[in-house]
Design a protein around this motif. Structure first.
Motif, short mmCIF file in Angstrom:
data_model
loop_
_atom_site.label_atom_id
_atom_site.label_comp_id
_atom_site.label_asym_id
_atom_site.label_seq_id
_atom_site.Cartn_x
_atom_site.Cartn_y
_atom_site.Cartn_z
N GLN B 21 29.86 19.49 18.82
CA GLN B 21 30.27 20.56 19.73
C GLN B 21 30.05 20.11 21.18
N ASP B 22 28.91 19.46 21.38
CA ASP B 22 28.62 18.96 22.72
C ASP B 22 29.71 18.00 23.18
N ILE B 25 32.78 19.87 24.14
CA ILE B 25 32.66 20.56 25.43
C ILE B 25 32.55 19.55 26.57
N ARG B 52 39.06 22.61 17.07
CA ARG B 52 39.25 23.50 18.22
C ARG B 52 40.10 22.87 19.31
N ARG B 72 36.84 26.13 35.72
CA ARG B 72 36.83 26.66 34.35
C ARG B 72 38.25 26.58 33.77
N ASP B 83 38.20 32.09 28.11
CA ASP B 83 37.58 30.86 28.59
C ASP B 83 37.59 29.84 27.47
N VAL B 85 35.68 27.29 26.93
CA VAL B 85 34.37 26.87 26.44
C VAL B 85 33.69 27.98 25.66
N THR B 86 33.63 29.16 26.27
CA THR B 86 32.87 30.24 25.64
C THR B 86 33.70 31.09 24.71
N GLY B 87 35.01 31.11 24.91
CA GLY B 87 35.85 31.96 24.08
C GLY B 87 35.85 33.40 24.55
N GLN B 88 35.15 33.70 25.67
CA GLN B 88 35.10 35.07 26.19
C GLN B 88 36.38 35.37 26.99
#
Lengths: 349, 522
Positions: B21-22, B25, B52, B72, B83, B85-88
């Protein structure tokens, strides 16, 4: 007696037709070019019908492959006609016919050699069908293949030939066959003169063939043939060589058919593998059946009348012709087993 | 002690996905940079094989990936954006689309191609493997190995294996190359052979191994070709069987020669067409059109046969040559009638969905489904004919009439009725052949003429009046025809077969399965 007069009359009418063609077009007795060429075609059909009648009517050999013998004879003379085109073809090649140049042939295939000579071509028009009949007939009669089995075998033979001649690499022009002929024996084919010569040649062959067939039919050989037709085993037990008798008449009949084809092709100006189609052979058989088999006169009568009907009907109502031809098959076999000649003799008695 | 080791192992296991995951990202910020940063980042994402990355790179390719001034990345998410990275959910205010140049596009193509290997859609995974196979490079090796380990579907895995071998052949590792060559040899496909031939010039040191593999492949391909020829032969044979079975009854058993048999086959095909058109209106009936056509075609042609026998043929019993001519005329009339009614052009009969497509048998032999069905159908009809003749009252009466008409009549059998039924039965079988032929041949008025001569050949070759002979005759003719075709051509093969039959009849005039008798004439 009356029949003989009718025949002589018909022959006389045929004989003067090319002469009447020379009359001015507005004359009441003028015979059109179309009528000359189509009658010439019918005469060759009548010779084919004679050949079939000899084999079927007398020896009981119902060959559904006589169209193949006819077409082979036509191809033989067609090869000669192709050679005579010479440099007048589209490609102007001195020896190779157009289709060979088109297919990339460098030289004539060996089986084309010699066809520049008319006597050779005429000989081949008889020899090739005769030889094929000899081989097929020998194989078939020797193993006592008779009746419908022989019909099926001969039908398969013409079918196989049709498939083979449709191939381009057979060296016979593929599905286009031969056409665009120019001359024969020094006469340009598209003249009234050539038409008249071919017409008379056909007529002479018809008369000769008719007398030849009559001779054969009335000879002792002919009586044995009829006996074979009616009781093959009994004739064999009596000591006759059935195979040889049948083979003789089959080959003779094939040669006649080949000659008819050789006269047919220069008159119609085209020959292609479609002529091998099994339907053509069986149509020729029905001419004989309509006229009356085993009578020879009937065969000629049938060929003329059925083809006249065909020419008339295909121009008036093209869709109806196949119904009529099919109906003819049914009607003749069911109601007229002795054909038109049978009607004639019934009326007389 | 053990507990400690387990604990460490557990920690390591948990850490693995976290590290991946790191890496995912960590590769992202480059996308917000200059063109060369983007391309490098795309390459890294492609090599990671993280699922992803797929939507992200797709968005980039379609110009829908946006970046905010503070770096971002925003992805389109449903109606809004999220976003990366966060999916928010995130606000698009001030964001601009990430732009592409040719270098980035090229990198994207490669990366997307690789990433599709992890796509949830097997078709996409297969396509990705094929794409890698075409543009193989040594870097694809680890990616493919990982994908193969995950892959569940054999067909997709086979494609991946091929791509892996292709990639290994261009990789520097010599041992892996040898391994790849051996595996390609075992795969036995045309593509593998082409690959090996290509690799042969590039790797002279491996030429011997490559030759061995090529030889293996050729052997496999040859066996496969033979199996396919055999199948095609059986397929043609089953068609001939269907067309000839009716003749085996009318000609073989009754001794009536019916030249209109081919037209009855044609009628059966047109009956199938009519049933299909009738079913067209009702959607749930459409897939059942063909099964429904089977009884319909049988009944139509059987009725036509009964009519022909009662109306015409019975007047000509004992005169086979006249029967031949008469039925030929009937065939002519039928053909012309259909031509007038339906037009001369071909009519299209559709195959139901369960009959379409090809089936790959083990060993890579591909067979078309509809031909496979026809083989089974032919055998089923043969079994039905056998049962009808051997096991039913009708069959018994039929055999009795054939053996001795007068005694059968004295036993109370209505011979005329039996004749009509037998002929109707044989004609109905022609109709069934028409149903089968409508699936593989053009439905046109002269459909039957192409089969009638072959069918007679089958009956004569197999032995008149013998069902076993018809079966053996049909399959032999079919297989021999297809075996000759590769080197003689379709037309000449047919000519050869016809000539061969004529010669065969010399040896055994009564066919393979001759009925034995002592009569001079039979």
């Amino acid at each position: 007696m009356t029949l003989r007069f009718v025949l002589l009359g018909a022959l006389l009418v045929l004989a003067v037709m090319p002469a009447l063609n020379r009359l001015p077009a507005d004359s009441a007795l003028h015979v059109s070019d179309f009528l000359i060429s189509i009658t010439g075609k019918w005469i060759t059909y009548a010779i084919l019908a004679l050949a079939i009648d000899l084999a079927w009517g007398y020896a009981g050999i119902l060959s559904l492959g006589h169209g193949a013998f006819f077409t082979l004879g036509g191809y033989a003379i067609g090869m000669h006609l192709m050679r005579l085109i010479g440099t007048r073809g589209v490609y102007g090649h001195p020896t190779l016919p157009d289709f060979m140049v088109f297919l990339g042939y460098k030289e004539l295939p060996w089986y084309w050699l010699g066809f520049d000579s008319f006597p050779y071509a005429l000989f081949m028009a008889m020899a090739v069908p005769g030889l094929l009949a000899l081989v097929v007939g020998y194989l078939a009669f020797r193993s006592r293949i008779t009746g419908v089995y022989l019909s099926i075998i001969t039908q398969a033979m013409t079918y196989a030939l049709m498939l083979a001649f449709f191939r381009n690499d057979m060296g016979f022009g593929g599905n286009n066959g031969f056409t665009d002929f120019k001359e024969l024996l020094g006469m340009s084919l598209n003249t009234a003169n050539a038409r008249a010569v071919l017409f008379y040649a056909s007529l002479v062959l018809l008369v000769v063939a008719f007398f030849l067939c009559t001779r054969v039919a009335q000879s002792k050989l002919g009586r044995v043939l009829v006996a074979i037709r009616d009781a093959e085993s009994r004739v064999r037990f009596l000591g006759y060589d059935v195979t040889q008798h049948k083979l003789f008449v089959f080959v003779l009949s094939a040669v006649l058919a080949g000659l008819a084809g050789a006269l047919y092709v220069p008159q119609v100006g085209i020959i292609n593998p479609g002529e091998f189609s099994p339907g053509n052979s069986i149509e020729a058989v029905i001419w004989v059946a309509v006229g009356g088999r085993g009578t020879l006169v009937g065969a000629v009568l049938g060929a003329f009348s059925v083809n006249a009907l065909k020419t008339w009907l295909t121009t008036v109502a093209p869709d109806l012709w196949l119904f009529a031809l099919g109906g003819l098959f049914v009607a003749v076999t069911l109601f007229l087993p002795r054909g038109l000649i049978g009607l004639f003799s019934k009326a007389k008695s | 002690m053990t507990a400690l080791i387990l604990r460490i192992a557990l920690l390591l296991l948990l850490a693995l996905p976290a590290r991946a995951q790191d890496a995912f990202i960590a590769a992202l910020p480059g996308l917000a940079g200059g063109f060369s940063d983007i391309a490098a980042s795309v390459d890294r994402l492609g090599a990671l094989g993280d699922p992803r990355a797929l939507p992200l790179l797709r968005a980039l390719q379609e110009g829908k990936l946006q970046k905010t001034p503070d770096g971002r990345l925003l992805l389109p998410e449903g109606a809004g954006t999220a976003d990366a990275v966060t999916g928010q959910p995130a606000d698009v205010a001030g964001a601009e689309a990430v732009r592409l140049n040719n270098r980035v596009r090229q990198a994207l193509r490669g990366a997307l191609g690789r990433l599709q290997l992890v796509s949830p859609d097997p078709a996409q995974r297969g396509a990705a493997a094929e794409a890698i196979f075409r543009g193989r490079s040594a870097e694809d090796v680890p990616l493919l190995q990982a994908a193969i380990a995950r892959e569940q579907i054999p067909a997709v895995r086979a494609k991946m294996e091929l791509a892996l071998a292709a990639a290994q052949l261009v990789a520097p590792d010599e041992a892996a190359k040898r391994d790849a060559i051996a595996r390609l040899g075992a795969a036995g496909s045309v593509e593998a052979r082409a690959l090996l031939i290509e690799a042969r010039t590039a790797n002279p040191s491996l030429a011997a191994a490559i030759d061995v593999s090529i030889a293996t492949i050729e052997k496999q391909l040859q066996i496969r070709r033979m199996a396919e020829t055999l199948f095609q032969g059986l397929s043609l044979g089953s068609v001939l069987l269907l067309a000839a079975l009716g003749l085996a009854v009318t000609f073989g058993v009754m001794g009536v020669i019916n030249m209109a048999h081919g037209e009855f086959v044609m009628l059966g095909a047109y009956a199938t067409f009519v049933v299909q058109e009738l079913c067209r209106g009702t959607s749930w009936l459409v897939p059942w059109a063909l099964p429904l056509a089977v009884p319909a075609a049988f009944l139509v042609t059987a009725a036509a046969g009964a009519l022909l026998e009662r109306g015409l043929i019975r007047h000509l019993y004992g005169r086979p040559l006249e029967t031949l001519l008469m039925t030929f005329g009937v065939g002519m009339i039928l053909q012309q009638a259909v031509r007038v009614a339906f037009g001369a052009q071909n009519r299209e009969v559709l195959s139901p969905s369960w009959m379409q497509g090809t089936l790959t048998l083990p060993g890579g032999v591909a067979v078309t489904q509809n031909r496979l069905w026809i083989i089974f159908f032919g055998l089923a009809v043969l079994a039905m004919v056998f049962a009808a003749i051997r096991l039913t009252r009708f069959g018994l009466e039929m055999r009795a009439v054939v053996q001795n008409r007068r005694i059968a009549a004295t036993m109370g059998i209505r011979t005329g009725r039996v004749d009509a039924m037998t002929f109707a039965f044989g004609s109905g079988l022609a109709g069934l052949a028409g149903v089968a032929l409508s699936q593989i041949d053009n439905v046109s008025p002269n459909l039957g003429t192409g089969y009638i001569i072959d069918s007679f050949m089958v009956v004569v070759f197999g032995g008149v009046g013998s069902l076993a002979g018809t079966l053996v005759g049909a399959l032999t003719l079919g297989v021999v025809n297809k075996m000759l075709e590769p080197w003689a051509g379709a037309v000449l093969a047919k000519v050869f077969v016809l000539v061969a039959i004529m010669l065969f009849i010399q040896r055994r005039p009564k066919g393979i399965f001759a009925l034995k008798g002592r009569a001079a004439e039979s």
